[in-house]
Design a protein around this motif. Structure first.
Motif, PDB file in Angstrom:
ATOM      1  N   SER A 174       0.822  -1.213   0.000  1.00 12.71           N
ATOM      2  CA  SER A 174       0.000   0.000   0.000  1.00 12.71           C
ATOM      3  C   SER A 174       0.856   1.263   0.000  1.00 12.71           C
ATOM      4  CB  SER A 174      -0.934   0.018   1.212  1.00 12.71           C
ATOM      5  OG  SER A 174      -0.187   0.061   2.423  1.00 12.71           O
ATOM      6  N   VAL A 175       2.089   1.183   0.516  1.00  9.03           N
ATOM      7  CA  VAL A 175       2.946   2.376   0.582  1.00  9.03           C
ATOM      8  C   VAL A 175       3.347   2.848  -0.805  1.00  9.03           C
ATOM      9  CG1 VAL A 175       3.813   1.704   2.858  1.00  9.03           C
ATOM     10  CG2 VAL A 175       5.121   1.062   0.826  1.00  9.03           C
ATOM     11  N   ASP A 176       3.417   1.931  -1.774  1.00 12.11           N
ATOM     12  CA  ASP A 176       3.767   2.324  -3.141  1.00 12.11           C
ATOM     13  C   ASP A 176       2.626   3.089  -3.807  1.00 12.11           C
ATOM     14  OD1 ASP A 176       6.331   1.274  -3.084  1.00 12.11           O
ATOM     15  OD2 ASP A 176       5.737  -0.664  -3.930  1.00 12.11           O
ATOM     16  N   TRP A 177       1.387   2.716  -3.475  1.00 14.66           N
ATOM     17  CA  TRP A 177       0.246   3.444  -4.051  1.00 14.66           C
ATOM     18  C   TRP A 177       0.167   4.857  -3.476  1.00 14.66           C
ATOM     19  CZ3 TRP A 177      -0.344   1.157  -8.185  1.00 14.66           C
ATOM     20  CH2 TRP A 177      -0.413  -0.235  -8.299  1.00 14.66           C
ATOM     21  N   TRP A 178       0.457   4.999  -2.200  1.00 19.48           N
ATOM     22  CA  TRP A 178       0.529   6.341  -1.615  1.00 19.48           C
ATOM     23  C   TRP A 178       1.580   7.172  -2.358  1.00 19.48           C
ATOM     24  CZ3 TRP A 178      -1.699   9.248   2.372  1.00 19.48           C
ATOM     25  CH2 TRP A 178      -0.985  10.403   2.747  1.00 19.48           C
ATOM     26  N   ALA A 179       2.752   6.581  -2.569  1.00 23.29           N
ATOM     27  CA  ALA A 179       3.836   7.291  -3.255  1.00 23.29           C
ATOM     28  C   ALA A 179       3.435   7.665  -4.679  1.00 23.29           C
ATOM     29  CB  ALA A 179       5.108   6.446  -3.261  1.00 23.29           C
ATOM     30  N   LEU A 180       2.632   6.822  -5.337  1.00 24.18           N
ATOM     31  CA  LEU A 180       2.126   7.164  -6.662  1.00 24.18           C
ATOM     32  C   LEU A 180       1.268   8.425  -6.588  1.00 24.18           C
ATOM     33  CD1 LEU A 180       1.663   6.590  -9.686  1.00 24.18           C
ATOM     34  CD2 LEU A 180      -0.240   5.092  -9.007  1.00 24.18           C
ATOM     35  N   GLY A 181       0.456   8.535  -5.539  1.00 28.84           N
ATOM     36  CA  GLY A 181      -0.340   9.738  -5.345  1.00 28.84           C
ATOM     37  C   GLY A 181       0.523  10.975  -5.178  1.00 28.84           C
ATOM     38  N   VAL A 182       1.598  10.848  -4.396  1.00 30.68           N
ATOM     39  CA  VAL A 182       2.528  11.968  -4.210  1.00 30.68           C
ATOM     40  C   VAL A 182       3.149  12.347  -5.550  1.00 30.68           C
ATOM     41  CG1 VAL A 182       4.617  12.771  -3.030  1.00 30.68           C
ATOM     42  CG2 VAL A 182       2.998  11.287  -1.822  1.00 30.68           C
ATOM     43  N   LEU A 183       3.525  11.344  -6.333  1.00 39.20           N
ATOM     44  CA  LEU A 183       4.141  11.605  -7.640  1.00 39.20           C
ATOM     45  C   LEU A 183       3.161  12.297  -8.584  1.00 39.20           C
ATOM     46  CD1 LEU A 183       6.640  11.114  -9.536  1.00 39.20           C
ATOM     47  CD2 LEU A 183       5.439   9.059 -10.302  1.00 39.20           C
ATOM     48  N   MET A 184       1.919  11.829  -8.632  1.00 36.88           N
ATOM     49  CA  MET A 184       0.923  12.443  -9.513  1.00 36.88           C
ATOM     50  C   MET A 184       0.733  13.910  -9.150  1.00 36.88           C
ATOM     51  SD  MET A 184      -1.985   9.498 -10.204  1.00 36.88           S
ATOM     52  CE  MET A 184      -2.473   9.275  -8.498  1.00 36.88           C
ATOM     53  N   TYR A 185       0.695  14.185  -7.856  1.00 38.22           N
ATOM     54  CA  TYR A 185       0.563  15.566  -7.390  1.00 38.22           C
ATOM     55  C   TYR A 185       1.791  16.383  -7.793  1.00 38.22           C
ATOM     56  CZ  TYR A 185      -0.239  19.453  -4.105  1.00 38.22           C
ATOM     57  OH  TYR A 185      -0.445  20.682  -3.543  1.00 38.22           O
ATOM     58  N   PRO A 237       5.846  18.751  -4.158  1.00 31.23           N
ATOM     59  CA  PRO A 237       5.117  17.668  -3.508  1.00 31.23           C
ATOM     60  C   PRO A 237       3.995  18.195  -2.609  1.00 31.23           C
ATOM     61  CG  PRO A 237       7.229  18.004  -2.439  1.00 31.23           C
ATOM     62  CD  PRO A 237       7.210  18.905  -3.629  1.00 31.23           C
ATOM     63  N   PRO A 238       3.000  17.369  -2.314  1.00 29.41           N
ATOM     64  CA  PRO A 238       1.871  17.812  -1.493  1.00 29.41           C
ATOM     65  C   PRO A 238       2.229  18.057  -0.039  1.00 29.41           C
ATOM     66  CG  PRO A 238       1.687  15.466  -1.958  1.00 29.41           C
ATOM     67  CD  PRO A 238       2.813  15.991  -2.790  1.00 29.41           C
ATOM     68  N   PHE A 239       3.225  17.322   0.461  1.00 30.75           N
ATOM     69  CA  PHE A 239       3.626  17.450   1.860  1.00 30.75           C
ATOM     70  C   PHE A 239       5.052  17.987   1.893  1.00 30.75           C
ATOM     71  CE2 PHE A 239       0.820  13.784   1.277  1.00 30.75           C
ATOM     72  CZ  PHE A 239      -0.284  14.219   1.989  1.00 30.75           C
ATOM     73  N   TYR A 240       5.189  19.245   2.237  1.00 32.77           N
ATOM     74  CA  TYR A 240       6.511  19.860   2.173  1.00 32.77           C
ATOM     75  C   TYR A 240       6.722  20.799   3.349  1.00 32.77           C
ATOM     76  CZ  TYR A 240      10.590  22.432   0.595  1.00 32.77           C
ATOM     77  OH  TYR A 240      11.836  22.992   0.523  1.00 32.77           O
ATOM     78  N   ALA A 241       7.942  20.768   3.910  1.00 35.60           N
ATOM     79  CA  ALA A 241       8.355  21.684   4.976  1.00 35.60           C
ATOM     80  C   ALA A 241       9.865  21.606   5.068  1.00 35.60           C
ATOM     81  CB  ALA A 241       7.712  21.314   6.309  1.00 35.60           C
ATOM     82  N   SER A 242      10.477  22.618   5.687  1.00 35.01           N
ATOM     83  CA  SER A 242      11.933  22.625   5.826  1.00 35.01           C
ATOM     84  C   SER A 242      12.393  21.586   6.841  1.00 35.01           C
ATOM     85  CB  SER A 242      12.414  24.014   6.250  1.00 35.01           C
ATOM     86  OG  SER A 242      11.755  24.429   7.432  1.00 35.01           O
ATOM     87  N   ASP A 243      11.543  21.260   7.789  1.00 38.33           N
ATOM     88  CA  ASP A 243      11.855  20.297   8.841  1.00 38.33           C
ATOM     89  C   ASP A 243      11.158  18.971   8.539  1.00 38.33           C
ATOM     90  OD1 ASP A 243      12.305  18.851  11.116  1.00 38.33           O
ATOM     91  OD2 ASP A 243      11.184  20.172  12.469  1.00 38.33           O
ATOM     92  N   PRO A 244      11.922  17.868   8.431  1.00 35.09           N
ATOM     93  CA  PRO A 244      11.301  16.566   8.148  1.00 35.09           C
ATOM     94  C   PRO A 244      10.187  16.200   9.122  1.00 35.09           C
ATOM     95  CG  PRO A 244      13.677  16.399   7.940  1.00 35.09           C
ATOM     96  CD  PRO A 244      13.398  17.772   8.482  1.00 35.09           C
ATOM     97  N   MET A 245      10.318  16.575  10.390  1.00 36.19           N
ATOM     98  CA  MET A 245       9.278  16.236  11.363  1.00 36.19           C
ATOM     99  C   MET A 245       7.961  16.927  11.019  1.00 36.19           C
ATOM    100  SD  MET A 245      10.666  14.016  13.163  1.00 36.19           S
ATOM    101  CE  MET A 245       9.296  13.782  14.303  1.00 36.19           C
ATOM    102  N   MET A 246       8.036  18.135  10.470  1.00 37.57           N
ATOM    103  CA  MET A 246       6.825  18.834  10.041  1.00 37.57           C
ATOM    104  C   MET A 246       6.214  18.153   8.819  1.00 37.57           C
ATOM    105  SD  MET A 246       7.910  22.842  10.571  1.00 37.57           S
ATOM    106  CE  MET A 246       6.306  23.422   9.999  1.00 37.57           C
TER     107      MET A 246
END
Length: 374
Positions: free
Chosen positions: A242-253, A260-269
């Motif tokens: 299932s993690v690969d399908w999530w990553a496909l969604g990130v790639l399409m975005y 990317p849809p989820f972005y911040a300077s701090d990895p924890m964010m």
């Protein structure tokens, strides 16, 4: 359905995104279950081939002296990738040199051995494969086909973002590649534009299988690129394909937005945004793209496309992919939206420039016991 956090979505679209099946977003005459079952038979044969190669180790053993290094194509945490020419045939390849000491220090020995065996068995139009392998006192070597069109990342960075039709063309090939890998009981775990190469015809090749793993159940390893990690990886819940399908969604975005849809300077964010499934939807995204993303960037894996009872048919029959002829795509019969300029079989103009590096040497074989199975 997890809230996407978008201020651009209308209430009616949000309602549609929450439905398991909204017929508006699916083609009436799409990829039928009968076609899919026939295709599954083809995938099962490819899986049998993969298992056969896995058990026989059929990639050809060679030696460093047989290859002339021409230019660095890329660098990574474990080593360097060179464009090389095989002395006896004159053919060009990409030679990945991994430093044994770094692999040992970062406890990636098992991954390196896995990568060699996996690459040896791969046999699909949209993934690279291992042509030769060998080792010396300092390095492990993987010799792969040279894909002169460069990384998708380079083209995306140059263009800013792709038109949705271009994103569809690439996403469809990635989908087929992931479907193939999953049919071989492999989870990829490192999808991103940097790991997608473009061939001279404009088609893709997935590369870098260092995090790829045979998986029939669940695993808990934290690995991958922060922006592309699925929530279940971050939360250490145990995960599967299932993690690969999530990553496909990130790639399409990212292909459609340029970021990317989820972005911040701090990895924890970044991780916090991912586990809450919160992302903003650019206003230029089509309603079809918004809908398919809302079901792919879904934190609940029981609702995520690719992971439901209809499997990949939820993608193949979605209106966002309505222009894709899946059979023609598989045999490279769909005109590519972007055809890279390639002047010769050894043209490296589509790759970034790297200064030459002094390679390490040793009079004795380093970590001989640890890499005895390579």
């Amino acid at each position: 359905m997890t809230d996407s956090g978008s201020s651009h979505k209308s209430s009616s679209l949000s309602k549609m995104a929450n439905e398991d099946k909204n017929e508006y977003f699916f083609t009436a005459s799409g990829y039928s279950p009968t076609k899919q079952e026939a295709y599954n038979l083809y995938l099962r044969k490819l899986h049998e081939h993969f298992v056969q190669i896995w058990n026989s180790n059929s990639a050809k053993v060679s030696s460093p002296e047989e290859f002339l290094k021409i230019k660095i194509l890329g660098t990574g945490a474990f080593g360097i990738v060179y464009l090389v020419r095989k002395q006896d045939t004159g053919k060009y390849y990409a030679m990945k040199m991994l430093e044994k000491e770094k692999i040992f220090r970062l406890k990636q020995i098992e991954h390196s051995l896995y990568e060699k065996k996996i690459l040896s068995g791969l046999n699909f139009p949209f993934v690279v494969y291992l042509k030769y392998f060998f080792k010396d006192n300092v390095y492990l070597y993987y010799v792969l086909p040279f894909i002169p069109g460069g990384e998708m990342f380079t083209h995306l960075r140059k263009m800013g973002k792709f038109e949705e039709t271009t994103a569809q063309f690439y996403a469809a090939q990635v989908l087929l590649a992931l479907e193939y890998l999953h049919a071989c009981d492999l989870v990829y775990r490192d999808l991103k534009p940097e790991n997608i190469l473009i061939d001279p015809n404009g088609y893709i090749k997935l590369t870098d299988f260092g995090f790829c793993k045979i998986l029939k159940g669940r695993t808990w390893t934290l690995c991958g690129t922060p922006e592309y990690l699925a929530p279940e990886i971050i939360l250490s819940k145990g995960y599967g394909t299932s993690v690969d399908w999530w990553a496909l969604g990130v790639l399409m975005y990212e292909m459609s937005a340029g970021f990317p849809p989820f972005y911040a300077s701090d990895p924890m964010m970044i991780y916090e945004k991912i586990v809450h499934g919160k992302y903003k939807v650019p206003s230029h995204f089509s309603s079809e793209l918004k809908h398919v993303l809302s079901h792919t960037l879904e934190t609940d894996i029981s609702k995520r496309y690719g992971n439901l009872k209809d499997g990949v048919l939820d993608f193949k029959n979605h209106k966002w992919f309505k222009s894709i002829d899946w059979e023609k795509l598989l045999i490279n019969r769909v005109p590519a939206p972007i055809v890279p300029k390639v002047k010769s079989p050894c043209d490296t103009s589509n790759f970034d420039h790297y200064e030459d590096q002094k390679l390490k040497e040793s009079d004795k074989c380093l970590f001989e016991d640890e890499f005895s199975d390579f």
